[in-house]
Motif scaffolding. Structure first.
Motif, short mmCIF file in Angstrom:
data_model
loop_
_atom_site.label_atom_id
_atom_site.label_comp_id
_atom_site.label_asym_id
_atom_site.label_seq_id
_atom_site.Cartn_x
_atom_site.Cartn_y
_atom_site.Cartn_z
N ASN A 202 0.87 -1.18 0.00
CA ASN A 202 0.00 0.00 0.00
C ASN A 202 0.90 1.23 0.00
OD1 ASN A 202 -1.82 2.06 0.41
ND2 ASN A 202 -2.94 1.01 2.05
N HIS A 206 -1.16 4.66 5.33
CA HIS A 206 -2.07 3.67 5.92
C HIS A 206 -1.64 3.39 7.36
CE1 HIS A 206 1.21 1.42 3.89
NE2 HIS A 206 1.10 0.54 4.86
N ILE A 207 -2.49 2.67 8.07
CA ILE A 207 -2.11 2.29 9.43
C ILE A 207 -0.91 1.33 9.35
CG2 ILE A 207 -2.83 1.02 11.49
CD1 ILE A 207 -4.29 3.59 11.42
N ARG A 209 1.54 -1.61 9.87
CA ARG A 209 1.26 -2.99 10.28
C ARG A 209 2.12 -3.41 11.47
NH1 ARG A 209 4.29 -3.26 5.49
NH2 ARG A 209 6.06 -4.69 5.39
N ASN B 41 -9.45 1.26 2.14
CA ASN B 41 -8.65 0.18 2.73
C ASN B 41 -7.32 0.77 3.19
OD1 ASN B 41 -6.88 -1.97 3.15
ND2 ASN B 41 -7.82 -3.24 1.58
N ILE B 42 -7.09 0.80 4.51
CA ILE B 42 -5.85 1.39 5.05
C ILE B 42 -4.97 0.33 5.69
CG2 ILE B 42 -6.80 3.71 5.28
CD1 ILE B 42 -7.21 3.17 8.28
N THR B 43 -5.09 -0.93 5.21
CA THR B 43 -4.12 -1.96 5.59
C THR B 43 -2.94 -1.91 4.61
OG1 THR B 43 -4.99 -3.68 4.12
CG2 THR B 43 -6.03 -3.46 6.29
N ASN B 44 -1.90 -2.68 4.90
CA ASN B 44 -0.80 -2.74 3.94
C ASN B 44 -1.07 -3.74 2.83
OD1 ASN B 44 1.93 -2.16 2.98
ND2 ASN B 44 2.27 -4.32 3.45
N ASN B 45 -1.64 -4.90 3.16
CA ASN B 45 -1.77 -5.94 2.12
C ASN B 45 -2.89 -6.92 2.45
OD1 ASN B 45 -1.16 -7.34 -0.21
ND2 ASN B 45 0.59 -8.43 0.67
N ALA B 107 -5.61 -2.92 -0.96
CA ALA B 107 -5.00 -1.96 -0.04
C ALA B 107 -4.72 -0.64 -0.74
CB ALA B 107 -3.72 -2.54 0.53
N LEU B 160 -12.62 5.41 11.96
CA LEU B 160 -11.74 4.31 11.58
C LEU B 160 -12.32 3.01 12.13
CD1 LEU B 160 -8.23 5.92 12.28
CD2 LEU B 160 -9.45 5.78 10.11
N ASP B 205 7.00 -14.71 10.87
CA ASP B 205 7.15 -14.49 12.31
C ASP B 205 7.12 -15.80 13.08
OD1 ASP B 205 7.61 -12.90 14.49
OD2 ASP B 205 5.54 -12.27 14.75
N GLU B 214 4.65 -11.55 6.19
CA GLU B 214 4.59 -10.42 7.13
C GLU B 214 3.88 -9.20 6.56
OE1 GLU B 214 6.28 -7.33 7.44
OE2 GLU B 214 7.32 -7.39 5.52
N THR B 215 3.81 -9.08 5.23
CA THR B 215 3.15 -7.91 4.64
C THR B 215 1.65 -7.92 4.91
OG1 THR B 215 2.65 -8.92 2.49
CG2 THR B 215 4.82 -7.90 2.74
N ARG B 217 0.25 -8.63 7.79
CA ARG B 217 -0.08 -8.28 9.17
C ARG B 217 -0.79 -6.92 9.19
NH1 ARG B 217 4.65 -7.38 12.18
NH2 ARG B 217 5.45 -6.62 10.18
N TRP B 218 -1.41 -6.61 10.32
CA TRP B 218 -2.03 -5.29 10.47
C TRP B 218 -2.02 -4.92 11.93
CZ3 TRP B 218 -5.02 -9.70 9.80
CH2 TRP B 218 -5.88 -10.01 10.88
N GLN B 219 -2.25 -3.66 12.18
CA GLN B 219 -2.61 -3.17 13.50
C GLN B 219 -3.93 -2.44 13.31
OE1 GLN B 219 -0.43 -3.26 16.31
NE2 GLN B 219 1.62 -2.77 15.61
N ASN B 220 -4.72 -2.30 14.34
CA ASN B 220 -5.93 -1.50 14.20
C ASN B 220 -5.53 -0.09 13.78
OD1 ASN B 220 -8.10 -3.24 14.72
ND2 ASN B 220 -7.60 -3.23 16.90
N TYR B 221 -6.10 0.40 12.71
CA TYR B 221 -7.42 0.12 12.14
C TYR B 221 -7.24 -0.35 10.69
CZ TYR B 221 -8.74 2.85 16.20
OH TYR B 221 -8.88 3.31 17.47
#
Lengths: 245, 231
Positions: A202, A206-207, A209, B41-45, B107, B160, B205, B214-215, B217-221
């Protein structure tokens, strides 16, 4: 009847005067920023007051070049050269802590402004391009104390290889290294989690990870971060604003 | 933007005509409110599967933390299909409008919906949204009964959305829909309660059997939800 009309007239002129006063009289915002992480430092903070149309950054949109400088290297000068921020003055505070803000510590500063909105940014170390951010908060106009919690964002401008710079210098154009680990608790000689120079999936803000790290500090491995030290959860900062109209 | 608003307005008037309201005098003609809702969508992947949107009042809730998922939420969270989730909402008398996306949001991307309701329904209006994180067993993101009743014409709000675990499928990080694996399975082999998701571990991990990296993974939000009342 005439008395009622007169009273209404007085009330409405009082309101009109209050409105005029509200647009010209400066308010004071005393702001404290607390680093809520356990093992991450914040680079010098930028706090700036502005109007409702201004955004230093927006989650879901691409980072500006000055935001990229801030998020990858902690440099504030490019932001201070924008018209939205301008030079450091009564309502633009740069580096209130006089350096990095350590985990669990806070800094107090004060803005005097006629503006309505507040933004805050600083890079999170050690990372490739994580930053803590407040995007255009409408600050209450009533006297009082208000608390907010901030998230860590990924600027989306640099792959998260988690390799520490060996030169100690930083440029937003470099191939993607972390500029420093002020806690002195990072590893070295990592091979990198993603191929250096690769982008995030992304590429908008973004938030974050979170970082991965390795479980041990052995001078090798894929990451220079230590998973038991450098991870965080949101929120990563608490801010308390005391408004004095 | 202005063009879009005109289209929305004219379609509102058109629908009134279809409803046979043409006898009403002009002041009463606009009896609907329309809303523009954007999900980013504000996640990485993590692709977000087709968004389910419900506008409703008290008496409907898409889920309740600590309680079991409905069958519709289970299907949505395990396979990404919003169909049964929307059917359940439509069967509830306290639901005023529903909509669903046609495709996943990758994303960094967003999708915008336009929903219209009768003005008589605008008091105490709530918005709920749900979407699966495609590269998981049964994680979903969304907002639950967000109060949007204070919106005036032209006003916008944003929030969010956290990530939840539907609690209906063991998080083995195997056979997940995003990798072409199994979608919905009627068995409930997890704690059968909706909770805040603990995140994915991934092969990078240490969970060597995981199909994830690992791409993902996420954290809130995981999502940003914005709403504007158009009229």
């Amino acid at each position: 009847m005439s008395k009622i009309i007169k009273r209404n007239f007085l009330v409405s002129s009082a309101v009109a005067l209050a409105c005029i006063a509200g647009t010209t009289q400066a308010a004071t915002w005393d702001v404290s920023v607390l680093n809520l992480t356990h093992g991450n430092h914040f680079t010098p903070l930028l706090l700036t007051a502005h109007d409702h149309d201004t955004h230093l950054f927006e989650v879901g949109s691409a980072a500006s070049l000055p935001i990229e400088h801030m998020a990858e290297c902690g440099h504030l000068d490019p932001l201070l050269a924008t018209t939205e921020v301008g030079v450091a003055d009564a309502d633009t505070i740069a580096n209130p802590a006089g350096g990095v803000l350590a985990p669990g510590t806070s800094v107090n500063t004060s803005l005097t402004t006629t503006e309505t909105h507040l933004s805050i940014v600083a890079m999170v170390l050690p990372t490739n391009d994580a930053f803590v951010g407040l995007d255009s908060l409408h600050v209450p106009t009533d006297a009082g104390t208000y608390t907010y919690y901030l998230n860590a964002y990924d600027a989306g401008t640099e792959g998260n290889d988690e390799v520490l710079s060996t030169t100690g210098t930083c440029s937003y154009t470099d191939t993607g290294t972390m500029p420093g680990a002020p806690g002195g608790d990072a590893d070295s000689n990592a091979t990198g989690i993603v191929t250096p120079g690769n982008d995030d999936n992304n590429t908008n803000i973004h938030i974050h990870r979170g970082v991965l790290g390795n479980a041990t500090s052995t001078g090798d491995g894929t990451s220079d971060l230590v998973s038991t030290i450098h991870r965080w959860q949101n929120p990563v900062a608490k801010i308390v604003i005391t408004v004095t109209p | 933007m202005r063009y879009a608003k005109i289209i929305v307005l004219s379609s509102a008037i058109l629908s009134l005509n279809l409803l046979g309201c043409s006898e009403d005098d002009e002041e009463d003609e606009i009896t609907t409110s329309s809303y523009e809702i954007t999900v980013t969508n504000i996640t990485n992947n993590q692709p977000l599967t087709p968004i389910a949107i419900v506008m409703h009042h008290d008496g409907y809730a898409p889920w309740s933390l600590g309680s079991a998922s409905s069958a519709g939420l289970e299907v949505l969270a395990e396979s990404g299909s919003p169909e049964l989730f929307i059917s359940e909402a439509n069967a509830n008398n306290n639901v005023t409008a529903t909509d669903a996306g046609n495709s996943a949001i990758t994303a960094g991307n967003s999708v915008t919906f336009n929903l219209m309701i009768s003005n008589t329904e605008s008091d105490d209006l709530k918005l709920s949204i749900a979407s699966m994180l495609a590269n998981t067993n049964d994680a979903f993101s969304g907002v639950n009964s967000w109060d949007i009743s204070g919106l005036g014409t032209g006003d916008s709000l944003s929030t969010l959305a956290k990530v939840f675990d539907a609690g209906t499928e063991n998080n083995d990080e195997l056979n997940i829909p995003g990798s072409g694996g199994e979608g919905f399975n009627a068995a409930r082999d997890d704690i059968d309660k909706v909770t805040i998701h603990r995140g994915v571990v991934t092969a990078d991990d240490g969970l060597s059997t995981s199909q994830l990296d690992e791409t993902q993974r996420w954290q809130n939000y995981a999502a940003k939800v914005s709403i504007t009342k158009i009229n």
